[in-house]
Design an enzyme around this catalytic site. Structure first.
Site, PDB file in Angstrom:
ATOM      1  N   SER A 156       0.823  -1.210   0.000  1.00 50.77           N
ATOM      2  CA  SER A 156       0.000   0.000   0.000  1.00 50.77           C
ATOM      3  C   SER A 156       0.858   1.262   0.000  1.00 50.77           C
ATOM      4  O   SER A 156       0.352   2.353  -0.253  1.00 50.77           O
ATOM      5  CB  SER A 156      -0.919   0.007   1.222  1.00 50.77           C
ATOM      6  OG  SER A 156      -0.161   0.077   2.419  1.00 50.77           O
ATOM      7  N   SER A 183      -3.849  -4.419   2.864  1.00 53.60           N
ATOM      8  CA  SER A 183      -3.353  -3.313   3.709  1.00 53.60           C
ATOM      9  C   SER A 183      -4.106  -2.015   3.428  1.00 53.60           C
ATOM     10  O   SER A 183      -3.528  -0.925   3.460  1.00 53.60           O
ATOM     11  CB  SER A 183      -1.843  -3.118   3.530  1.00 53.60           C
ATOM     12  OG  SER A 183      -1.127  -4.237   3.993  1.00 53.60           O
ATOM     13  N   ASP A 297       3.014  -6.820   9.324  1.00 58.05           N
ATOM     14  CA  ASP A 297       4.011  -6.532  10.361  1.00 58.05           C
ATOM     15  C   ASP A 297       3.809  -7.373  11.616  1.00 58.05           C
ATOM     16  O   ASP A 297       4.718  -7.497  12.440  1.00 58.05           O
ATOM     17  CB  ASP A 297       3.994  -5.049  10.726  1.00 58.05           C
ATOM     18  CG  ASP A 297       4.692  -4.188   9.680  1.00 58.05           C
ATOM     19  OD1 ASP A 297       5.405  -4.753   8.827  1.00 58.05           O
ATOM     20  OD2 ASP A 297       4.516  -2.955   9.711  1.00 58.05           O
ATOM     21  N   ARG A 328      11.237 -12.655   6.436  1.00 61.82           N
ATOM     22  CA  ARG A 328      10.801 -12.934   7.808  1.00 61.82           C
ATOM     23  C   ARG A 328      10.270 -14.346   7.989  1.00 61.82           C
ATOM     24  O   ARG A 328      10.337 -14.886   9.104  1.00 61.82           O
ATOM     25  CB  ARG A 328       9.759 -11.896   8.250  1.00 61.82           C
ATOM     26  CG  ARG A 328      10.385 -10.545   8.546  1.00 61.82           C
ATOM     27  CD  ARG A 328       9.376  -9.505   8.973  1.00 61.82           C
ATOM     28  NE  ARG A 328      10.056  -8.259   9.301  1.00 61.82           N
ATOM     29  CZ  ARG A 328       9.467  -7.070   9.366  1.00 61.82           C
ATOM     30  NH1 ARG A 328       8.162  -6.971   9.141  1.00 61.82           N
ATOM     31  NH2 ARG A 328      10.163  -5.997   9.667  1.00 61.82           N
TER      32      ARG A 328
END
Length: 417
Positions: A156, A183, A297, A328
């Site tokens: 986004s 998002s 996140d 991640r």
């Protein structure tokens, strides 16, 4: 920097969450583009926020920094006073500032850490002339276009970047977002901050935004609210370790990471609404399926929660975790396996079967990712034996005082520099 974290119970059960980095980026940019002087309160000078402050100074904005607030004298036209912008490793700074500096009328270099330029910028390519070099890019202005079309499942931040810049155009512009629009809450946050600076943005329909041209930003005073992505770490501490009051956040926030509250409810996590925050209670967590499309996140800390929940958890629509400060998914899987967590993944889905006991007594690595450090640190408090986390200085990117706040709660931490 290395940190050794010992299993320990919370001795003091209240923490105040730092300001939202997402809101702060947006407010600093809007203030820098405004007529007059804006005052922004509740500022935390993480490396990412310092990168955005540096960028707006190159725009010509004048910034006066104090302990927890700052004043910004904005500019009314895009006439940068330099041709190089140092963005360190801040993806938000880079993606937000590219469309703004593309209005400069001359080439602008963006330089930063190597990992940053491995993250996608290609959605800008049809609209902005960008030269790609090793560890830097050069933005050379806009291409000819009528309206803008962007995929909604990359980031986004590209939409927000155009929302900041297009009000300076001479014509109105439509931004069409190809579904799925992920998002979306971050775009709502951008529009909210723009509105506070008297810039009008409106949805034509759920996948089309109208940005009127020839608008002017107006200076204002704004207090940055607490960060729900950081709340998630201390909320998890409360759910796994001992009851924890987490304060300094808005109950009516637009932050997409507020989804954490809904997720933990589905995991049997117990919490209460209190003044200025929440009380999170130690809980017997149960597995559930988690959609990460609108809150990427939260990925690392949700993997920690899943590792301590009864049953098998599936985290899906997680592919964007692979293009963050680290991959991640890979980073958390590699580190959790050192603790014998039952975790597997494919390109965009993570599978975790939880257990209530993990030993510790090993060396973990941050993969130079702030959210990986913080997630592993929270988990470390619940292990049977201490762990060492290497490259823990990564917290400076978003939450420089994280270990200070953790120690203030009574958690035993040794820091080696």
């Amino acid at each position: 920097m290395k940190v050794k974290i010992y299993p320990d119970f919370i001795q003091h059960n209240e923490v105040t969450i730092p300001p939202s980095k997402s809101f702060a980026h947006r407010a600093i940019i809007c203030a820098s583009l405004s007529e007059g002087v804006s005052k922004l309160e509740h500022i935390d000078y993480s490396e990412d926020i310092l990168a955005t402050i540096n960028a707006v100074k190159v725009l010509g904005a004048k910034v006066e920094m104090y302990d927890t607030y700052l004043y910004i004298q904005g500019v009314t036209s895009i006439k940068p006073i330099g041709n190089t912008v140092e963005v360190n490793e801040s993806g938000s700074t880079l993606r937000f500032m590219i469309p703004i500096f593309a209005l400069a009328g001359f080439p602008i270099r963006f330089v930063g850490k190597p990992r940053l330029f491995q993250r996608p910028l290609y959605p800008y390519n049809p609209f902005i002339h960008i030269e790609y070099h090793e560890n830097e890019i050069v933005v050379c202005g806009y291409k000819s276009f009528n309206d803008i079309q962007l995929d909604g499942n990359v980031s986004s931040q590209f939409i927000s970047g155009f929302l900041f810049a297009l009000p300076f155009m001479n014509q109105d512009t439509f931004i069409e977002i190809n579904p799925p629009f992920e998002s979306k809450s971050y775009v709502a946050m951008t529009m909210d901050v723009l509105n506070r600076f008297q810039v009008e943005i409106q949805y034509v329909n759920e996948h089309c935004i109208l940005v009127k041209g020839n608008q002017r930003y107006r200076a204002t005073k704004m207090k940055i609210e607490g960060d729900y992505s950081q709340l998630a770490f201390f909320a998890t501490l409360g759910l796994l370790n001992d009851d924890m009051k987490v304060k300094g956040v808005s109950h009516t926030t637009l932050q997409g990471d507020r989804a954490f509250l809904d997720i933990i409810q589905r995991m049997n996590g117990q919490y209460q609404v209190i003044e200025d925050g929440y009380l999170f209670c130690k809980s017997h967590l149960k597995s559930c399926d988690i959609d990460l499309a609108n809150c990427p996140d939260l990925g690392p800390i949700l993997m920690v929660l899943a590792s301590k929940a009864e049953g098998a958890t599936t985290i899906y629509n997680a592919g964007r975790l692979r293009i963050k400060e680290s991959d991640r998914i890979f980073a958390m899987e590699e580190e959790l396996k050192k603790l014998y967590v039952d975790i597997e993944s494919d390109e965009s889905t993570i599978y975790i079967r939880g257990s209530f006991q993990y030993n510790g007594d090993c060396i973990l690595d941050s993969h130079n990712d702030h959210r990986v450090v913080m997630a592993l640190s929270i988990l470390a408090t619940t292990l049977n034996k201490p762990v060492m986390i290497e490259h823990a200085e990564a917290i400076k990117k978003s939450y420089p005082s994280f270990f200070d706040d953790l120690k203030a709660l009574g958690i035993s931490i040794e820091i080696y520099t």
